[in-house]
Design a protein around this motif. Structure first.
Motif, PDB file in Angstrom:
ATOM      1  N   GLY A 187       0.789  -1.223   0.000  1.00 30.45           N
ATOM      2  CA  GLY A 187       0.000   0.000   0.000  1.00 30.45           C
ATOM      3  C   GLY A 187       0.822   1.274   0.000  1.00 30.45           C
ATOM      4  N   ARG A 188       2.014   1.205  -0.590  1.00 33.27           N
ATOM      5  CA  ARG A 188       2.870   2.383  -0.680  1.00 33.27           C
ATOM      6  C   ARG A 188       3.129   2.730  -2.139  1.00 33.27           C
ATOM      7  N   VAL A 189       3.345   4.012  -2.353  1.00 34.65           N
ATOM      8  CA  VAL A 189       3.677   4.531  -3.673  1.00 34.65           C
ATOM      9  C   VAL A 189       5.084   5.101  -3.593  1.00 34.65           C
ATOM     10  N   TRP A 190       5.936   4.697  -4.510  1.00 37.95           N
ATOM     11  CA  TRP A 190       7.339   5.113  -4.549  1.00 37.95           C
ATOM     12  C   TRP A 190       7.533   6.034  -5.749  1.00 37.95           C
ATOM     13  N   VAL A 191       8.175   7.169  -5.512  1.00 38.69           N
ATOM     14  CA  VAL A 191       8.366   8.171  -6.561  1.00 38.69           C
ATOM     15  C   VAL A 191       9.851   8.513  -6.647  1.00 38.69           C
ATOM     16  N   ALA A 192      10.441   8.341  -7.830  1.00 45.27           N
ATOM     17  CA  ALA A 192      11.854   8.656  -8.039  1.00 45.27           C
ATOM     18  C   ALA A 192      11.994  10.133  -8.382  1.00 45.27           C
ATOM     19  N   ASP A 193      12.858  10.818  -7.630  1.00 46.76           N
ATOM     20  CA  ASP A 193      13.092  12.256  -7.814  1.00 46.76           C
ATOM     21  C   ASP A 193      14.582  12.474  -8.021  1.00 46.76           C
ATOM     22  N   ARG A 194      14.952  12.955  -9.202  1.00 44.62           N
ATOM     23  CA  ARG A 194      16.362  13.181  -9.530  1.00 44.62           C
ATOM     24  C   ARG A 194      16.602  14.646  -9.884  1.00 44.62           C
ATOM     25  N   ARG A 195      16.245  15.524  -8.963  1.00 47.57           N
ATOM     26  CA  ARG A 195      16.362  16.976  -9.193  1.00 47.57           C
ATOM     27  C   ARG A 195      17.789  17.375  -9.554  1.00 47.57           C
ATOM     28  N   ILE A 196      17.865  18.422 -10.369  1.00 49.53           N
ATOM     29  CA  ILE A 196      19.162  18.943 -10.791  1.00 49.53           C
ATOM     30  C   ILE A 196      19.425  20.328 -10.199  1.00 49.53           C
ATOM     31  N   ASP A 197      18.551  20.771  -9.281  1.00 46.60           N
ATOM     32  CA  ASP A 197      18.675  22.116  -8.726  1.00 46.60           C
ATOM     33  C   ASP A 197      19.406  22.146  -7.385  1.00 46.60           C
ATOM     34  N   GLY A 198      20.038  21.047  -7.003  1.00 48.56           N
ATOM     35  CA  GLY A 198      20.753  20.989  -5.733  1.00 48.56           C
ATOM     36  C   GLY A 198      19.911  20.477  -4.576  1.00 48.56           C
ATOM     37  N   SER A 199      18.614  20.291  -4.775  1.00 45.48           N
ATOM     38  CA  SER A 199      17.747  19.724  -3.735  1.00 45.48           C
ATOM     39  C   SER A 199      18.075  18.245  -3.562  1.00 45.48           C
ATOM     40  N   PRO A 200      17.721  17.673  -2.405  1.00 46.75           N
ATOM     41  CA  PRO A 200      17.973  16.242  -2.206  1.00 46.75           C
ATOM     42  C   PRO A 200      17.266  15.389  -3.261  1.00 46.75           C
ATOM     43  N   THR A 201      17.951  14.356  -3.725  1.00 45.20           N
ATOM     44  CA  THR A 201      17.364  13.411  -4.671  1.00 45.20           C
ATOM     45  C   THR A 201      17.145  12.085  -3.969  1.00 45.20           C
ATOM     46  N   GLY A 202      16.307  11.252  -4.543  1.00 44.94           N
ATOM     47  CA  GLY A 202      16.055   9.934  -3.970  1.00 44.94           C
ATOM     48  C   GLY A 202      14.613   9.516  -4.177  1.00 44.94           C
ATOM     49  N   MET A 203      14.126   8.706  -3.244  1.00 45.91           N
ATOM     50  CA  MET A 203      12.799   8.108  -3.353  1.00 45.91           C
ATOM     51  C   MET A 203      11.840   8.711  -2.321  1.00 45.91           C
ATOM     52  N   TRP A 204      10.756   9.309  -2.806  1.00 38.16           N
ATOM     53  CA  TRP A 204       9.658   9.726  -1.946  1.00 38.16           C
ATOM     54  C   TRP A 204       8.763   8.516  -1.733  1.00 38.16           C
ATOM     55  N   VAL A 205       8.169   8.415  -0.541  1.00 36.96           N
ATOM     56  CA  VAL A 205       7.247   7.309  -0.261  1.00 36.96           C
ATOM     57  C   VAL A 205       5.944   7.895   0.272  1.00 36.96           C
ATOM     58  N   TYR A 206       4.842   7.417  -0.296  1.00 37.11           N
ATOM     59  CA  TYR A 206       3.492   7.830   0.089  1.00 37.11           C
ATOM     60  C   TYR A 206       2.665   6.607   0.409  1.00 37.11           C
ATOM     61  N   ASP A 207       1.636   6.776   1.251  1.00 38.55           N
ATOM     62  CA  ASP A 207       0.593   5.761   1.376  1.00 38.55           C
ATOM     63  C   ASP A 207      -0.264   5.846   0.129  1.00 38.55           C
ATOM     64  N   CYS A 208      -0.996   4.793  -0.178  1.00 35.85           N
ATOM     65  CA  CYS A 208      -1.860   4.824  -1.355  1.00 35.85           C
ATOM     66  C   CYS A 208      -2.978   5.855  -1.242  1.00 35.85           C
ATOM     67  N   ASP A 209      -3.239   6.362  -0.034  1.00 34.55           N
ATOM     68  CA  ASP A 209      -4.248   7.418   0.109  1.00 34.55           C
ATOM     69  C   ASP A 209      -3.680   8.806  -0.167  1.00 34.55           C
ATOM     70  N   GLY A 210      -2.383   8.888  -0.496  1.00 37.19           N
ATOM     71  CA  GLY A 210      -1.760  10.163  -0.827  1.00 37.19           C
ATOM     72  C   GLY A 210      -1.018  10.832   0.306  1.00 37.19           C
ATOM     73  N   THR A 211      -0.979  10.196   1.479  1.00 38.28           N
ATOM     74  CA  THR A 211      -0.259  10.749   2.622  1.00 38.28           C
ATOM     75  C   THR A 211       1.232  10.466   2.472  1.00 38.28           C
ATOM     76  N   ARG A 212       2.037  11.525   2.551  1.00 41.45           N
ATOM     77  CA  ARG A 212       3.486  11.347   2.417  1.00 41.45           C
ATOM     78  C   ARG A 212       4.038  10.696   3.674  1.00 41.45           C
TER      79      ARG A 212
END
Length: 168
Positions: free
Chosen positions: A122-147
């Motif tokens: 019941g988790r959603v994994w989102v790959a974030d590879r920003r190039i603006d100097g912000s942290p990169t990696g994997m965001w994790v959410y519940d399937c209801d949209g809660t981070r």
């Protein structure tokens, strides 16, 4: 080998399991024309069931989609200007209504969200590879949209490939 017809044309984003009997396939149509969408395919017959959400509803060409076991769905939009400067917001979508419910994550003016996948817990994994100097990696959410994560989980390098491991 099974051959599937599609409702639109130019299949691009691969198969996304939806139920035991159906899968979704992203069809770009013509790039930038908002004439494609996510097509539901009947896996037993190979017949398209029609677009469940269109590129017009998403406001972008199809990119990536994840469907939770409970039916909640998340899409990455790819919104680009004429110079191909893109943003890639994560959208919660209602496949039954064929509409965007809300924006879950908006990384701003970077083409950084590269894929989204749902796991069997019941988790959603989102790959974030920003190039603006912000942290990169994997965001994790519940399937209801809660981070679940306050920041993306660092995986060593900016994540770029689609896949979710299932853990016991």
């Amino acid at each position: 080998v099974t051959v599937f017809d599609t409702t639109a044309h130019n299949p691009f984003a691969g198969f996304v399991p939806e139920t035991q009997d159906t899968a979704l396939i992203g069809e770009v149509g013509s790039w930038g024309a908002l004439d494609g969408g996510w097509d539901r395919l009947d896996l037993a017959t190979g017949e398209p069931q029609g677009l469940v959400i269109t590129e017009k509803a998403l406001g972008s060409d199809v990119s990536r989609l994840a469907v939770c076991a409970t039916g909640e769905a998340y899409a990455i939009a790819q919104l680009c200007d004429a110079d191909f400067n893109c943003t890639t917001p994560l959208l919660r979508v209602d496949l039954d209504a064929g509409e965007v419910v809300e924006t879950i994550l908006d990384p701003g003016a970077t083409n950084s969200l590269t894929w989204v996948a749902a796991d069997d817990r019941g988790r959603v994994w989102v790959a974030d590879r920003r190039i603006d100097g912000s942290p990169t990696g994997m965001w994790v959410y519940d399937c209801d949209g809660t981070r679940i994560t306050d920041e993306p989980i660092d995986v060593g390098l900016p994540p770029a490939y689609e896949g979710v491991l299932q853990f016991l």
